[in-house]
Write an enzyme that holds these catalytic residues in place. Sequence first.
Site, PDB file in Angstrom:
ATOM      1  N   ASP A  14       0.634  -1.467   0.175  1.00 11.51           N
ATOM      2  CA  ASP A  14      -0.224   0.503  -0.268  1.00 11.51           C
ATOM      3  C   ASP A  14       1.003   1.133  -0.025  1.00 11.51           C
ATOM      4  O   ASP A  14       1.754   1.445   0.908  1.00 11.51           O
ATOM      5  CB  ASP A  14      -1.082  -0.021   1.363  1.00 11.51           C
ATOM      6  CG  ASP A  14      -1.759   1.365   1.596  1.00 11.51           C
ATOM      7  OD1 ASP A  14      -1.727   1.864   0.504  1.00 11.51           O
ATOM      8  OD2 ASP A  14      -1.830   0.886   1.931  1.00 11.51           O
ATOM      9  N   GLU A  70       1.064   4.554   0.741  1.00 10.90           N
ATOM     10  CA  GLU A  70       0.525   5.726   1.807  1.00 10.90           C
ATOM     11  C   GLU A  70       1.666   6.139   3.045  1.00 10.90           C
ATOM     12  O   GLU A  70       2.439   5.348   3.414  1.00 10.90           O
ATOM     13  CB  GLU A  70      -0.249   5.791   2.295  1.00 10.90           C
ATOM     14  CG  GLU A  70      -1.502   5.417   1.505  1.00 10.90           C
ATOM     15  CD  GLU A  70      -3.002   4.553   1.923  1.00 10.90           C
ATOM     16  OE1 GLU A  70      -3.755   5.905   2.154  1.00 10.90           O
ATOM     17  OE2 GLU A  70      -3.724   3.787   1.636  1.00 10.90           O
TER      18      GLU A  70
END
Length: 467
Positions: free
Chosen positions: A310, A312
């Site tokens: 991911d 982020e």
Amino acid sequence: MMKYNISFKRNLILAAVLTVMGMFTACDDSIDVTSVDENQYTTSTDAIGYLVNNAGRRGTSLVEFRNQGQAEIYLASSKNTETDVVANLKFDAEVLDAYNDENNSDYELFPVDLVSFESDFQLSKGSNKSGKTLVQFTTSDALSAEKTYVIPVRAVVKSGNIKLSEKESVYLIFVKDLSTIPTADKANGIKIISCMEVNDTNPLNNLCFTLKESGKPLIDIVILFSANINYNNETGKVYVYNNPNVQHILDNREKYLKPLQDRGMKIVLGILGNHDRAGVSNLADETAKVFAQELKVVCDSYHLDGIFVDDEYSAYQNPVPPGFVAPSSAAASRLCYEAKQAMPDRLVCAYAYGSTSSLPEIDGHQSGEFVDYGIHDYGRSSDLSSNYPGMPKSRMALYSQEFSRGYWASDSDLESMRNDGYGSHMIFAMDPYRNNFDRQKQAMESIASKLFDDELVYDEKPYKKDW
């Protein structure tokens, strides 16, 4: 965007194992035959043969089976053959020896007496792909459900005008015998992915929800959200960091994770940025290889079934520091590729968000070959074929729901997903102790009804966070 509470206490759990993996790619082989990409073979005028599975993927595949299993293997050619070609497969232990030596691994041979080959490869003159040959295998009391075994095979040309290189003439079938473990698989094959906010919630809550008619768990894959990719200022290396919540769960896997795996669920570790220069989309190629090796160490140490990448919460820097590159989808794709190289027997999942929303080809391999699941951001439902080329619809997760902030999927969304042939769906932050649990339960009831024609059973015995 996902919610995540970052802990900044440093907690090095492992020393990185610095080895470079070889050029094999793993995938599941339970989907239909697709066309073969011939672009990388245009430099030769000879008919160059190579082995592929039923998804047109080369090098390796992963097969999980119960009692009996099989893998479909094809002999393909870079151009139409000028003659009839006959070839066969043989079990070749030296192929695995070479793989283990090159990759510093210790995979064990699947017993040769449990393996059989169905037929020869036959390529008619003017064709570029054979019919399938089945590699069939059976269970044995001597096999362990906790181990991954390998069936190494080599193609041998018996007649005809085709050339086989050393690399392209071998294939490794990674095999897991799950005969003694229950399965969470539902009849229609749709997978439900539960991404757990483990800073707040006990992952054992995934045990609470089953389907009335089938008796199967609702959940197939549990993502522990989340470990981090961190940068060590002293060593200049990236490493896997686990905050105290994640670390406690991993250290006590017998209590928190094994019961889920014993019901047939897969446990996947999230990998997320942590507000420093390291991220999943800015590692130089060699850095990505080394970090992939550490991911393997983590998965090996805690018996995890894969990772979830991911992009982020990283603080990407400009100018780019040594060992890093400018953030890009290409760098994110390289990390996923190296992770699959390092762990051909485990899942690599990507969040369709930021740099991981669309991953390009790496070293001639489409991203759908080395990314097992593409998981959409909340509410999104577009086909991901162009995002992760080569990925089947069964591995695309549509209409993801966020239970803590109220991103819900409608009944019509779920029906549309199922009717259009998409086979995965993600829920985030399920927690029976949150004050909107009645709405969460309603959402899971809809999943049971619309995706499985079944009824949700909640045992009303939730698990509190007890650490």
